[in-house]
Scaffold this motif. Structure first.
Motif, PDB file in Angstrom:
ATOM      1  N   SER C 128      36.945  53.277  39.163  1.00 64.10           N
ATOM      2  CA  SER C 128      38.146  53.096  39.976  1.00 64.10           C
ATOM      3  C   SER C 128      39.291  52.519  39.173  1.00 64.10           C
ATOM      4  CB  SER C 128      37.860  52.192  41.164  1.00 64.10           C
ATOM      5  OG  SER C 128      36.767  52.674  41.901  1.00 64.10           O
ATOM      6  N   ILE C 129      38.981  51.580  38.271  1.00 61.52           N
ATOM      7  CA  ILE C 129      40.052  50.963  37.491  1.00 61.52           C
ATOM      8  C   ILE C 129      40.444  51.854  36.315  1.00 61.52           C
ATOM      9  CG2 ILE C 129      40.743  48.946  36.168  1.00 61.52           C
ATOM     10  CD1 ILE C 129      38.942  47.271  37.819  1.00 61.52           C
ATOM     11  N   ASP C 130      39.459  52.441  35.650  1.00 61.02           N
ATOM     12  CA  ASP C 130      39.790  53.269  34.491  1.00 61.02           C
ATOM     13  C   ASP C 130      40.592  54.494  34.881  1.00 61.02           C
ATOM     14  OD1 ASP C 130      36.897  52.769  32.296  1.00 61.02           O
ATOM     15  OD2 ASP C 130      38.750  51.641  32.617  1.00 61.02           O
ATOM     16  N   ARG C 131      40.417  54.939  36.102  1.00 59.79           N
ATOM     17  CA  ARG C 131      41.154  56.145  36.514  1.00 59.79           C
ATOM     18  C   ARG C 131      42.659  55.953  36.326  1.00 59.79           C
ATOM     19  NH1 ARG C 131      42.222  58.998  42.334  1.00 59.79           N
ATOM     20  NH2 ARG C 131      43.407  60.717  41.441  1.00 59.79           N
ATOM     21  N   TRP C 132      43.184  54.796  36.714  1.00 61.61           N
ATOM     22  CA  TRP C 132      44.626  54.649  36.555  1.00 61.61           C
ATOM     23  C   TRP C 132      44.971  53.986  35.229  1.00 61.61           C
ATOM     24  CZ3 TRP C 132      45.616  49.488  36.115  1.00 61.61           C
ATOM     25  CH2 TRP C 132      44.807  48.585  36.838  1.00 61.61           C
ATOM     26  N   LYS C 160      42.730  44.666  28.662  1.00 61.38           N
ATOM     27  CA  LYS C 160      42.198  45.096  27.372  1.00 61.38           C
ATOM     28  C   LYS C 160      40.973  45.953  27.575  1.00 61.38           C
ATOM     29  CE  LYS C 160      40.612  42.738  23.177  1.00 61.38           C
ATOM     30  NZ  LYS C 160      40.426  41.377  22.649  1.00 61.38           N
ATOM     31  N   SER C 161      40.067  45.479  28.450  1.00 62.16           N
ATOM     32  CA  SER C 161      38.858  46.273  28.653  1.00 62.16           C
ATOM     33  C   SER C 161      38.256  45.989  30.016  1.00 62.16           C
ATOM     34  CB  SER C 161      37.817  45.954  27.584  1.00 62.16           C
ATOM     35  OG  SER C 161      37.362  44.628  27.768  1.00 62.16           O
ATOM     36  N   VAL C 170      30.582  43.083  36.382  1.00 62.74           N
ATOM     37  CA  VAL C 170      31.660  43.723  35.645  1.00 62.74           C
ATOM     38  C   VAL C 170      32.519  42.657  34.993  1.00 62.74           C
ATOM     39  CG1 VAL C 170      33.754  45.095  35.879  1.00 62.74           C
ATOM     40  CG2 VAL C 170      31.747  45.694  37.197  1.00 62.74           C
ATOM     41  N   GLU C 171      32.965  42.953  33.763  1.00 60.76           N
ATOM     42  CA  GLU C 171      33.809  41.987  33.070  1.00 60.76           C
ATOM     43  C   GLU C 171      35.126  42.642  32.710  1.00 60.76           C
ATOM     44  OE1 GLU C 171      31.980  39.053  30.180  1.00 60.76           O
ATOM     45  OE2 GLU C 171      33.173  40.383  28.891  1.00 60.76           O
ATOM     46  N   ILE C 172      36.237  41.998  33.098  1.00 61.97           N
ATOM     47  CA  ILE C 172      37.570  42.526  32.791  1.00 61.97           C
ATOM     48  C   ILE C 172      38.265  41.547  31.867  1.00 61.97           C
ATOM     49  CG2 ILE C 172      39.761  43.307  33.715  1.00 61.97           C
ATOM     50  CD1 ILE C 172      38.426  43.893  36.320  1.00 61.97           C
ATOM     51  N   THR C 173      38.747  42.049  30.737  1.00 62.11           N
ATOM     52  CA  THR C 173      39.425  41.195  29.768  1.00 62.11           C
ATOM     53  C   THR C 173      40.891  41.581  29.674  1.00 62.11           C
ATOM     54  OG1 THR C 173      37.371  41.412  28.546  1.00 62.11           O
ATOM     55  CG2 THR C 173      39.155  40.192  27.495  1.00 62.11           C
ATOM     56  N   LEU C 174      41.762  40.571  29.661  1.00 59.35           N
ATOM     57  CA  LEU C 174      43.199  40.820  29.555  1.00 59.35           C
ATOM     58  C   LEU C 174      43.693  40.447  28.176  1.00 59.35           C
ATOM     59  CD1 LEU C 174      44.359  39.107  32.863  1.00 59.35           C
ATOM     60  CD2 LEU C 174      43.685  41.484  32.526  1.00 59.35           C
ATOM     61  N   TYR C 175      44.885  40.919  27.828  1.00 53.39           N
ATOM     62  CA  TYR C 175      45.520  40.536  26.572  1.00 53.39           C
ATOM     63  C   TYR C 175      46.201  39.190  26.686  1.00 53.39           C
ATOM     64  CZ  TYR C 175      44.893  45.222  24.631  1.00 53.39           C
ATOM     65  OH  TYR C 175      44.363  46.374  24.135  1.00 53.39           O
ATOM     66  N   ILE C 176      46.921  38.997  27.777  1.00 53.98           N
ATOM     67  CA  ILE C 176      47.575  37.699  27.975  1.00 53.98           C
ATOM     68  C   ILE C 176      47.245  37.220  29.378  1.00 53.98           C
ATOM     69  CG2 ILE C 176      49.500  37.859  26.371  1.00 53.98           C
ATOM     70  CD1 ILE C 176      51.167  38.970  28.622  1.00 53.98           C
ATOM     71  N   PRO C 177      47.291  35.901  29.582  1.00 59.46           N
ATOM     72  CA  PRO C 177      46.934  35.395  30.905  1.00 59.46           C
ATOM     73  C   PRO C 177      47.898  35.943  31.946  1.00 59.46           C
ATOM     74  CG  PRO C 177      47.170  33.586  29.333  1.00 59.46           C
ATOM     75  CD  PRO C 177      47.615  34.817  28.647  1.00 59.46           C
ATOM     76  N   ASP C 178      47.384  36.152  33.158  1.00 58.65           N
ATOM     77  CA  ASP C 178      48.202  36.680  34.259  1.00 58.65           C
ATOM     78  C   ASP C 178      47.773  35.998  35.541  1.00 58.65           C
ATOM     79  OD1 ASP C 178      49.359  38.124  36.293  1.00 58.65           O
ATOM     80  OD2 ASP C 178      48.959  40.074  35.391  1.00 58.65           O
ATOM     81  N   SER C 179      48.585  35.055  36.011  1.00 57.44           N
ATOM     82  CA  SER C 179      48.152  34.260  37.162  1.00 57.44           C
ATOM     83  C   SER C 179      48.175  35.047  38.455  1.00 57.44           C
ATOM     84  CB  SER C 179      49.026  33.007  37.295  1.00 57.44           C
ATOM     85  OG  SER C 179      50.388  33.381  37.260  1.00 57.44           O
ATOM     86  N   SER C 180      48.716  36.272  38.426  1.00 62.89           N
ATOM     87  CA  SER C 180      48.711  37.041  39.670  1.00 62.89           C
ATOM     88  C   SER C 180      47.640  38.117  39.655  1.00 62.89           C
ATOM     89  CB  SER C 180      50.087  37.679  39.880  1.00 62.89           C
ATOM     90  OG  SER C 180      50.259  38.721  38.937  1.00 62.89           O
ATOM     91  N   PHE C 181      46.788  38.107  38.600  1.00 58.75           N
ATOM     92  CA  PHE C 181      45.829  39.199  38.455  1.00 58.75           C
ATOM     93  C   PHE C 181      44.856  39.291  39.634  1.00 58.75           C
ATOM     94  CE2 PHE C 181      43.785  42.548  36.462  1.00 58.75           C
ATOM     95  CZ  PHE C 181      42.413  42.349  36.410  1.00 58.75           C
ATOM     96  N   LEU C 182      44.294  38.154  40.015  1.00 52.94           N
ATOM     97  CA  LEU C 182      43.338  38.187  41.123  1.00 52.94           C
ATOM     98  C   LEU C 182      44.025  38.682  42.401  1.00 52.94           C
ATOM     99  CD1 LEU C 182      41.185  34.963  40.701  1.00 52.94           C
ATOM    100  CD2 LEU C 182      40.521  37.336  40.360  1.00 52.94           C
TER     101      LEU C 182
END
Lengths: 297, 342, 544
Positions: C128-132, C160-161, C170-182
């Motif tokens: 679902s996430i990789d699709r976009w 990032k991944s 599932v593990e999601i890694t970001l490049y920079i912190p994003d406080s609105s990600f959740l």
């Protein structure tokens, strides 16, 4: 030599006057005629009749009811709409647009239809009958369909809708003219004119046309009522007149949005359209009766 | 026989002209020609070229026309631009709905309008005739839009007796098979069929009434005029003087001679009837061709408009020509029909 | 005599007809066993059945809470993030790695077009996430390749991944912190699709069906969609949460607001979308109807197309803003039932600035500015008005007409433009407008949800930045606000952004409106969802 009339008691009115006299005998037809004249006056003199500028928005006077309701004021006799615009003025301008455009449609249809019909009538043989049958077929395509195709190609707008309705009305006149012309061409008085050396055009204009006028007028009233109903229906569907033009069908559609709080916004424009068509039809019926009576004698 | 060939010829010529016209339409519509023809807006250049090949846009006009006729006959009528739905499928679903309204309104108009017109034409200038004529003029002067809105205001909103939109309450899960709602209810597997029938009837009443009233008024007018004309004819007066009763005269001579001239007039009314049905469909959200076409034009769905126009005009013309042919065939005395009389 | 007989006959006919019709009409309404069924009148066709593909609330209403679930969910009452398909989660200390523990035993829909052979697991999340996210993903370009919400936030560049640790982690890694990600994972757009279904469709050569004949884990299964007519749903019996919602759900598509209102009154609809302002009083008066309302997390605005001259000149934009009287718009269009908007976020948000500056009504100054900017005296522009109703603007057409007369006073001619909603949005995205009356409804409780998709440079291609305005200074402020979790710090950044917006005026904030839901009085447990799509899974009908 000066013509003088020895027989002063005899009075032979011309056909047109005959019709008028016959017409006058029916009170209802006369009432219809008066109503028709009222609409004509509204169409011509709208800016003089309307008390307010129909485009003037007044956010302090939104959705006022007509004057006879408790909250209404006499200043806005028929109330205001959702932008505070005076309804009476908008109705007057709306009548002008609807009636005026219908008159124009019929005028153009008559002009083109009679012209084409005369041409077709003069042509004889297979071509003419093919044209006749084709016209019959085209006459049967619903007006709305023609309007949809025209709007799809050219876009919405009063002009395009008028073109579509004109197109739908022309075949009737062509057909009637052609039949009439073909029949008359075989009659003796035309033969006489031809023997005198008159050209086809002259024959048409001077001999045949006068006889046709009555029929055309009657057909025109039918066409007028059709035009009014069609133009307001298309306006209601938002395919004809667009904002900011004021047209009765469009007002009907706009009034729907606030129909609960302001039911008069759908009653009044509809009533205007109804009265317009009714007057045209009543006058048409009266003319037809008068014509019949004359033809019978 | 000669008559039949003439009319067949006319039918063929008319069909050809209509096909030609609908072929030309996508070239006249604004926007991208390929999208107007196919219903698909190409996302990439490769897709565009592929689509152009499918629709033979790279070949001559004659090839394109031949291809168009071929796809029509194949049943490949294209897809809608808004949701890529199959146009043939949509039309097949929408057509019966319109047919229902047209048929019921026509039925009422014929069953009520013609007899009433006759009665009033025979006994004219008495109070009954007068009220009939009044009803008739008022009826066909009524803008059908306004009539529908008034009905809705009174019957749906004020008294809440009748529903406003659709053919049946959507919660009745009736799968669409034939498209005729009453048949579909019969064929479906739902438990409360009686309720479903009643509900469908409730939904039918107002749309049918709105169209039927105007059409009946028109039929009354024509029939009355026609019978009045006939009754004044010489052979009727002659029969009267010979001592036939009113009823004998009517059924022997009056009926047939009055009906025949109005048939072409009634045929002309079919186009008004269809226009009215289309408008009523929009107001009552009745899922027929009229509503479908009007939605198509709001959404600028050109393939739909093109096919819809073709189908409706073909049907109307076929009907018109057939009825005219039957009229002429039944009345050989009238060589030249005058469709528009006073 | 003949006369009497024929009148008698016609009289008999008339009587019969009257009798039949009265019987029919007088009959009680056909009794529908509708305790377990509900009809909702929606205002337009959904663009598709996958909210990933557009930001229209029509699409979200039809699919987001019916067909799908998300990893995380919002509690509609307090806006807090709750577990969804993820039963728990961990954020690493550096704010870069998010680990989600997924629920087991969650069933996908079993329909006439798909039968799942397994339950929900990590593969579906990754798909679902990789699709976009992944442009080379086989499904990325299916049905357009445009994911406006995620594109506007450039989430694909921030992630990032996305890795499957095991079947339920599932593990999601970001490049920079994003406080609105959740918060973004809890929006309507972050739906979880079925990977198995996607693979099956691809094998059968019909990948486009993924978004047209949808499969999800949500409380309702898709049954049927008739364009311009209706959508049918059926309850998903194996939904992982207990539901009390109706067995049968129907969306009746009704474009005209007045018709929706009429259907609500006659009972043909149990709930309607976007009741019009003038009908609100009527709804409150009638005892068979109920009006629900909540202060909305929304904003209605007038955006200029800053990529087109002369609207690229801030002076012109400010002049036009000065030319209109917001008070009268609030009175006439919202009938006094909305709050005047001075900046992007409303008072319900923690980043609200009550001291924000706004331009008043000053037509004289407006004309002066226009002259300074060399705009001629009969300049013509267009205002695009939405054809649909929204809480943030219940009648864009009417507003446009009012504005037209104000602008005429300062010598500007206005053409009002509108199209069918789907065409309208597409043309907006292509930048065909001079200015547009539109707005935004929050998808989550985070103010970033207003500031980023509406006005950052990255949001232009996805179409959510209606003003097509690009200002690096603004973008920088918004970026900074995401790097920290401290509310006070973030608020300071947003206040600075407000100041910049006041000076540049790419859009004129008009109103923050209440969100309304009009329902029949016998419907219970319907809540107004300030964060988006309507939900039916716990709505019940009381027995009469």
């Amino acid at each position: 030599m000066q013509r003088f009339n020895l027989y002063q008691e005899e009075y032979h009115p011309s056909p047109l006057i005959n019709i008028w006299l016959e017409f006058r005998r029916s009170h209802i037809a006369l009432a219809g005629f008066v109503l028709l004249v009222v609409f004509l006056v509204i169409t011509l003199l709208a800016p003089l009749i309307a008390p307010f500028d129909p485009y003037l928005q007044n956010t302090n006077a939104i959705l006022l009811p007509p004057a006879w309701e408790p909250n209404g004021t006499v200043a806005h006799l028929l109330g205001t709409d959702s932008l505070g615009r005076d309804i009476f003025s908008r109705l007057v301008y709306g009548c002008r647009t609807t009636f005026g455009s219908s008159l124009l449609i019929v005028a153009i249809s008559v002009f083109i239809g009679v012209g084409l019909g005369a041409l077709a009538g003069v042509l004889s043989g297979l071509r003419s009958s093919v044209v006749n049958h084709l016209l019959d077929s085209i006459m049967s395509i619903p007006t709305l369909l023609i309007a949809i195709v025209m709007v799809a190609i050219l876009g919405t707008g009063l002009g395009n809708a008028m073109m579509a309705i004109t197109l739908a009305l022309i075949p009737q006149f062509v057909h009637q003219t052609r039949t009439f012309v073909r029949n008359e061409l075989q009659k003796d008085y035309v033969l006489l004119d031809r023997l005198d050396g008159a050209s086809s055009v002259r024959i048409f204009i001077h001999s045949i046309l006068p006889g046709m006028v009555e029929l055309i007028v009657v057909q025109a009233t039918i066409a007028l009522s059709i035009a009014i109903i069609d133009i307001s229906a298309l306006g209601f569907l938002n395919l004809a007149a667009q904002d900011p033009l004021i047209e009765l069908g469009l007002s009907l559609s706009q009034g729907l949005e606030v129909a609960y709080v302001a039911p008069w916004l759908i009653i009044l424009p509809g009533l205007c359209i109804f009265l317009m068509v009714l007057s045209v039809n009543v006058v048409g019926e009266g003319l037809r009766s008068a014509l019949r009576t004359r033809l019978h004698h | 026989m000669k008559l039949f060939i003439r009319y067949l010829n006319l039918m063929v010529v008319t069909i050809f002209i209509l096909l030609l016209f609908s072929f030309i339409l996508p070239f006249l519509f604004p926007g991208d020609l390929l999208t107007n023809i196919s219903g698909i807006s190409p996302q990439s250049n490769e897709q565009r070229i592929a689509l152009e090949q499918v629709y033979k846009l790279d070949q001559s006009i004659f090839h394109q026309f031949a291809f168009y006729i071929e796809s029509l006959l194949d049943g490949n009528w294209g897809v809608s631009t808004s949701d890529q739905s199959n146009l043939l499928h949509e039309l097949l679903l929408a057509f019966p709905a319109t047919l229902e309204l047209v048929a019921y309104a026509l039925l009422i108009a014929v069953v009520i309008g013609i007899p009433v017109g006759f009665l009033s034409g025979l006994k004219n200038h008495n109070p009954l005739d007068f009220s009939v004529v009044t009803f008739s003029i008022v009826g066909y002067s009524f803008p059908v839009v306004w009539l529908a809105l008034i009905f809705i205001t009174i019957f749906c909103l004020q008294f809440q007796w009748l529903p406003i939109s659709g053919r049946i309450d959507l919660l009745f899960d009736v799968p669409t098979e034939t498209g005729f709602i009453l048949i579909d209810i019969a064929r479906s597997g739902i438990s409360n069929k009686a309720d479903a029938y009643l509900d469908a009837l409730h939904h039918l009443i107002l749309p049918t009434a709105s169209v039927a009233i105007v059409t009946t008024a028109l039929f009354i007018r024509f029939t009355r005029r026609s019978i009045m004309d006939v009754m004044e004819k010489d052979y009727i007066i002659a029969a009267k003087s010979r001592g036939f009763t009113q009823r004998q005269i009517f059924f022997k001579h009056g009926l047939k001679n009055a009906l025949l001239p109005i048939l072409p007039l009634l045929v002309l009314q079919i186009s008004t009837l269809i226009t009215n049905v289309m408008i009523i469909e929009t107001i009552f959200s009745w899922p027929g061709i009229g509503r479908w076409l009007i939605q198509a034009i709001y959404q600028q769905d050109y393939p739909a408009i093109r096919i819809g126009m073709l189908v409706v005009s073909l049907c109307v013309m076929a009907l018109t020509i057939t009825i005219e042919f039957i009229t002429r065939a039944m009345n050989p005395a009238r060589e030249r029909a005058e469709s528009a009389t006073v | 005599m003949a006369l009497r007989r024929s009148t008698f006959k016609s009289g008999l006919c008339v009587m019969m007809i009257t009798a039949i019709s009265t019987t029919l009409l007088g009959c009680a309404k056909p009794s529908l066993n509708n305790i377990n069924a509900m009809t909702y009148c929606s205002e337009s066709n959904p663009g598709s059945f996958n909210p990933q593909l557009d930001t229209s609330s029509t699409t979200a209403d039809a699919s987001a809470h019916q067909i799908y679930d998300r990893l995380l969910e919002f509690n509609p009452s307090n806006g807090l993030i709750e577990p969804g398909l993820a039963s728990s989660w961990l954020v690493s200390a550096d704010g870069l790695t998010y680990t989600f523990q997924l629920r087991s035993g969650v069933e996908f829909h079993n329909t006439s077009y798909f039968s799942p052979s397994r339950t929900f697991n990590a593969d579906d999340v990754v798909f679902s996430i990789d699709r976009w996210r992944d442009k080379s993903h086989p499904y990325h370009h299916v049905n357009g390749g445009s994911y406006p919400y995620f594109d506007s936030l450039r989430l694909d560049e921030r992630i990032k991944s996305v890795e499957r640790i095991n079947g339920y982690r599932v593990e999601i890694t970001l490049y920079i912190p994003d406080s609105s990600f959740l918060a973004n994972l809890a929006t309507d757009f972050s739906v979880i699709l079925s990977e198995e279904y996607a693979i099956e469709l691809m094998t059968n050569g019909r990948p486009a069906d993924l978004d047209r004949f949808p499969i999800g884990t949500g409380p309702y299964k898709f049954r049927e969609f008739r364009q311009n007519q209706h959508i049918r749903f059926e309850r998903h019996e194996d939904y992982f949460l207990p539901t009390t919602g109706p067995q049968q759900l129907v969306f009746d598509i009704t474009n005209k607001g007045s018709l929706r209102m009429a259907k609500l009154i006659t009972g043909e609809c149990d709930a309607v979308a976007f009741p019009s302002q003038s009908d609100l009083a009527v709804i409150q008066e009638r005892e068979e109807l109920t009006l629900l309302q909540k202060p909305g997390l929304n904003i209605g605005f007038w955006a200029f197309n800053a990529s087109k001259a002369p609207f690229d000149n801030p002076k012109v934009r400010r002049a036009l803003a000065l030319a209109i009287d917001k008070t009268s718009l609030l009175d006439a269009v919202y009938l006094g039932q909305a709050t005047r908007a001075k900046s992007l976020v409303p008072s319900a948000s923690w980043a609200y600035q009550s001291t924000a500056k706004e331009l008043g009504y000053n037509p004289v100054r407006a004309r002066e500015l226009l002259d300074e900017a060399d705009v001629p005296n009969d300049f013509t522009m267009n205002i695009w008005a939405m054809p649909v109703q929204r809480a943030y603007n219940p009648n864009a057409m009417k507003m446009a007409q009012l504005m037209k007369s104000y602008l005429a006073d300062v010598g500007v001619n206005v053409n009002i433009v509108s199209y069918d909603w789907n065409i309208f949005r597409e043309n907006l995205r292509l930048g065909m407008h001079d200015s547009v009356l539109i707005g935004w409804n929050a998808d989550n409780g985070d103010p970033d949800n207003f500031y980023r998709p509406l006005l950052t440079c990255e949001a232009i291609p996805s179409g959510t930045n209606r003003a097509m305005w690009c200002n690096p200074e603004y973008d920088e402020l918004i970026e900074q606000a995401l790097l920290t979790d401290d509310f006070a710090l973030r608020t300071a950044f947003y206040h600075q952004a407000n100041k910049l917006l006041f000076e540049q005026m790419p859009l004129v904030p008009i109103a923050h409106a209440f969100q309304y839901q009009a329902i029949r009085a016998d419907i219970e447990n319907m809540e107004v969802n300030p964060f988006g799509g309507i939900r039916f899974d716990s709505v019940t009908r009381t027995k009469k």
